[in-house]
Write a protein that holds these residues in place. Structure first.
Motif, PDB file in Angstrom:
ATOM      1  N   UNK A   1       0.508  -1.237   0.264  1.00 58.32           N
ATOM      2  CA  UNK A   1       0.283   0.227   0.144  1.00 58.32           C
ATOM      3  C   UNK A   1       1.145   1.165  -0.119  1.00 58.32           C
ATOM      4  N   UNK A   2       1.842   1.423  -0.068  1.00 60.10           N
ATOM      5  CA  UNK A   2       3.041   2.504   0.475  1.00 60.10           C
ATOM      6  C   UNK A   2       3.658   2.294  -1.390  1.00 60.10           C
ATOM      7  N   UNK A   3       3.610   2.153  -2.030  1.00 59.63           N
ATOM      8  CA  UNK A   3       4.940   1.173  -3.273  1.00 59.63           C
ATOM      9  C   UNK A   3       3.668   2.020  -4.303  1.00 59.63           C
ATOM     10  N   UNK A   4       4.327   2.080  -5.733  1.00 57.31           N
ATOM     11  CA  UNK A   4       3.324   2.143  -6.888  1.00 57.31           C
ATOM     12  C   UNK A   4       3.431   1.346  -8.223  1.00 57.31           C
ATOM     13  N   UNK A   5       2.463   1.219  -9.273  1.00 57.10           N
ATOM     14  CA  UNK A   5       1.939   0.278  -9.596  1.00 57.10           C
ATOM     15  C   UNK A   5       3.600  -0.451 -10.060  1.00 57.10           C
ATOM     16  N   UNK A   6       4.269   0.360 -10.216  1.00 58.79           N
ATOM     17  CA  UNK A   6       5.352  -0.687 -11.356  1.00 58.79           C
ATOM     18  C   UNK A   6       6.712  -1.014 -10.056  1.00 58.79           C
ATOM     19  N   UNK A   7       6.557  -0.674  -8.628  1.00 59.74           N
ATOM     20  CA  UNK A   7       7.178  -1.620  -7.218  1.00 59.74           C
ATOM     21  C   UNK A   7       6.424  -2.403  -7.352  1.00 59.74           C
ATOM     22  N   UNK A   8       5.239  -2.566  -7.639  1.00 59.12           N
ATOM     23  CA  UNK A   8       4.123  -3.956  -6.888  1.00 59.12           C
ATOM     24  C   UNK A   8       4.667  -4.845  -7.748  1.00 59.12           C
ATOM     25  N   UNK A   9       4.783  -4.649  -9.005  1.00 60.24           N
ATOM     26  CA  UNK A   9       4.476  -5.317 -10.582  1.00 60.24           C
ATOM     27  C   UNK A   9       5.509  -6.487 -10.309  1.00 60.24           C
ATOM     28  N   UNK A  10       7.139  -5.092 -10.152  1.00 60.98           N
ATOM     29  CA  UNK A  10       8.311  -5.367  -9.985  1.00 60.98           C
ATOM     30  C   UNK A  10       8.572  -6.474  -8.998  1.00 60.98           C
ATOM     31  N   UNK A  11       8.044  -6.520  -7.489  1.00 60.01           N
ATOM     32  CA  UNK A  11       8.049  -7.818  -7.015  1.00 60.01           C
ATOM     33  C   UNK A  11       7.314  -8.976  -7.206  1.00 60.01           C
ATOM     34  N   UNK A  12       5.834  -8.962  -7.492  1.00 54.01           N
ATOM     35  CA  UNK A  12       5.377 -10.341  -8.368  1.00 54.01           C
ATOM     36  C   UNK A  12       5.966 -10.430  -9.394  1.00 54.01           C
ATOM     37  N   UNK A  13       7.408  -9.574 -10.139  1.00 51.11           N
ATOM     38  CA  UNK A  13       7.758 -10.301 -11.577  1.00 51.11           C
ATOM     39  C   UNK A  13       8.757 -10.783 -10.338  1.00 51.11           C
ATOM     40  N   UNK A  14       9.447 -10.440  -9.551  1.00 50.68           N
ATOM     41  CA  UNK A  14      10.573 -11.647  -8.606  1.00 50.68           C
ATOM     42  C   UNK A  14      10.005 -12.526  -8.375  1.00 50.68           C
ATOM     43  N   UNK A  15       8.877 -12.658  -7.612  1.00 52.88           N
ATOM     44  CA  UNK A  15       8.488 -13.895  -6.984  1.00 52.88           C
ATOM     45  C   UNK A  15       7.821 -14.748  -8.318  1.00 52.88           C
TER      46      UNK A  15
ATOM     47  N   UNK B   1       3.926  11.787   7.365  1.00 50.21           N
ATOM     48  CA  UNK B   1       3.891  10.758   5.857  1.00 50.21           C
ATOM     49  C   UNK B   1       4.239   9.586   5.578  1.00 50.21           C
ATOM     50  N   UNK B   2       3.733   9.221   5.703  1.00 49.45           N
ATOM     51  CA  UNK B   2       3.302   7.505   5.327  1.00 49.45           C
ATOM     52  C   UNK B   2       2.297   7.091   4.650  1.00 49.45           C
ATOM     53  N   UNK B   3       2.282   8.076   3.829  1.00 49.98           N
ATOM     54  CA  UNK B   3       1.202   7.532   2.615  1.00 49.98           C
ATOM     55  C   UNK B   3       0.871   6.582   2.123  1.00 49.98           C
ATOM     56  N   UNK B   4      -0.032   6.226   2.298  1.00 54.81           N
ATOM     57  CA  UNK B   4      -0.927   5.145   0.938  1.00 54.81           C
ATOM     58  C   UNK B   4      -0.597   5.080  -0.243  1.00 54.81           C
ATOM     59  N   UNK B   5      -0.054   4.513  -1.407  1.00 55.50           N
ATOM     60  CA  UNK B   5      -0.365   4.566  -2.694  1.00 55.50           C
ATOM     61  C   UNK B   5      -0.911   4.247  -3.326  1.00 55.50           C
ATOM     62  N   UNK B   6      -1.573   2.653  -2.877  1.00 54.04           N
ATOM     63  CA  UNK B   6      -1.692   1.459  -4.228  1.00 54.04           C
ATOM     64  C   UNK B   6      -2.249   0.994  -3.804  1.00 54.04           C
ATOM     65  N   UNK B   7      -3.282   0.511  -3.998  1.00 58.20           N
ATOM     66  CA  UNK B   7      -4.501  -1.031  -4.298  1.00 58.20           C
ATOM     67  C   UNK B   7      -4.927  -1.797  -5.151  1.00 58.20           C
ATOM     68  N   UNK B   8      -6.027  -2.631  -4.600  1.00 57.73           N
ATOM     69  CA  UNK B   8      -5.586  -4.116  -6.075  1.00 57.73           C
ATOM     70  C   UNK B   8      -7.286  -3.906  -5.682  1.00 57.73           C
TER      71      UNK B   8
END
Length: 291
Positions: A181-195, A234-241
């Motif tokens: 929830x703290x990441x960008x779309x690209x960062x989430x994609x990168x984590x799933x790609x790593x998995x 300064x702990x903004x939520x930026x991403x959801x599904x």
């Protein structure tokens, strides 16, 4: 997160685990004797005196007022993720990776992980504080655990895996709690790609927030206040599904399938039906398997 200190929310989660651990054996959802070592003096005192019923009732009232539903959601999800991890081990997992580990203590409090290599990966600020506390209180770090730090602005998980020789060929369980929830779309994609690079039969156990809480905070009890409070530290939520999109299309892009996906209402009801509480209904725990 502020760049000069560990995440405040990581300390709050440790506080919640420490409070739950003071409950009587047989009533508590888990026992985490290490959580308290990450707390500041004020929170440590609160844990110490929480065994006094009036103090515990007051703390419960204050926490719920500040963070509606946060405590019960937090401790129930901790137990739920523990159980999901145990089920992954029962299915043949031989390695555990904890991404954005924060003050997670599963590597030392869950006995069934003692025989497995465990890798913790976190931001240098939080990792420095955690390792200092562990070394001061344990004397030495557990031999089966490796601690790696990464600044995602400078290095990718794939680069870290290559440099540190992380074995991608064995079934692995990755825990990714309280991060997406703290990441960008690209960062989430990168984590799933790593998995997706890990062996078939690997599991990704992760939390996420419902996209609707970002689109329309007023649709969830307490969410508007929570988002404002997070912005102040300064702990903004930026991403959801969207749960349906996650299940039906998103995971398929990365060669995995959702096998578990429950919201706070469900896992609270499952683990603590005697402690009903409103709030945090937008928070979810899911488990994906590498197909």
């Amino acid at each position: 997160m502020k760049v000069d200190k560990a995440s405040r929310t990581a300390q709050y989660m440790a506080f919640f685990r420490a409070l739950e651990s003071t409950r009587p054996e047989g009533k508590r959802l888990f026992y985490d004797p290490y959580a308290i070592i990450f707390l500041d003096n004020g929170l440590r005192r609160a844990v110490k005196y929480s065994t006094i019923p009036p103090v515990r009732n007051y703390l419960r009232y204050k926490i719920h007022k500040m963070l509606p539903g946060g405590f019960t959601s937090g401790v129930a999800r901790t137990r739920y993720i523990d159980d999901l991890l145990q089920s992954a081990v029962n299915k043949g997992v031989k390695q555990v990776i904890i991404l954005g580990a924060g003050f997670d203590t599963r590597s030392i409090r869950l006995e069934f992980l003692n025989k497995f290599p465990v890798i913790e990966i976190d931001h240098p600020n939080t990792a420095k504080q955690k390792l200092g506390a562990l070394q001061s209180n344990l004397g030495k770090l557990p031999g089966n655990v490796r601690y790696y730090q990464i600044d995602f602005n400078e290095q990718s998980l794939e680069e870290l895996a290559q440099v540190r020789n992380i074995d991608l060929t064995i079934p692995t369980a990755i825990i990714w709690e309280g991060v997406s929830n703290y990441l960008s779309d690209q960062a989430v994609d990168n984590t799933f790609r790593f998995f997706s690079r890990f062996a078939k039969g690997s599991f990704l156990i992760f939390t996420y927030i419902h996209q609707q809480v970002l689109d329309d905070p007023k649709s969830f009890f307490g969410a508007e206040k929570l988002l404002n409070d997070l912005a102040e530290i300064e702990e903004h939520w930026t991403f959801g599904f969207d749960p349906e999109e996650l299940r039906e299309s998103y995971c398929k892009k990365f060669g995995c399938s959702i096998v578990e996906d429950k919201g706070a209402v469900e896992y609270r009801e499952n683990y603590m039906p005697d402690r009903p509480e409103r709030g945090y209904e937008f928070y979810r725990v899911a488990m994906a398997v590498r197909d």
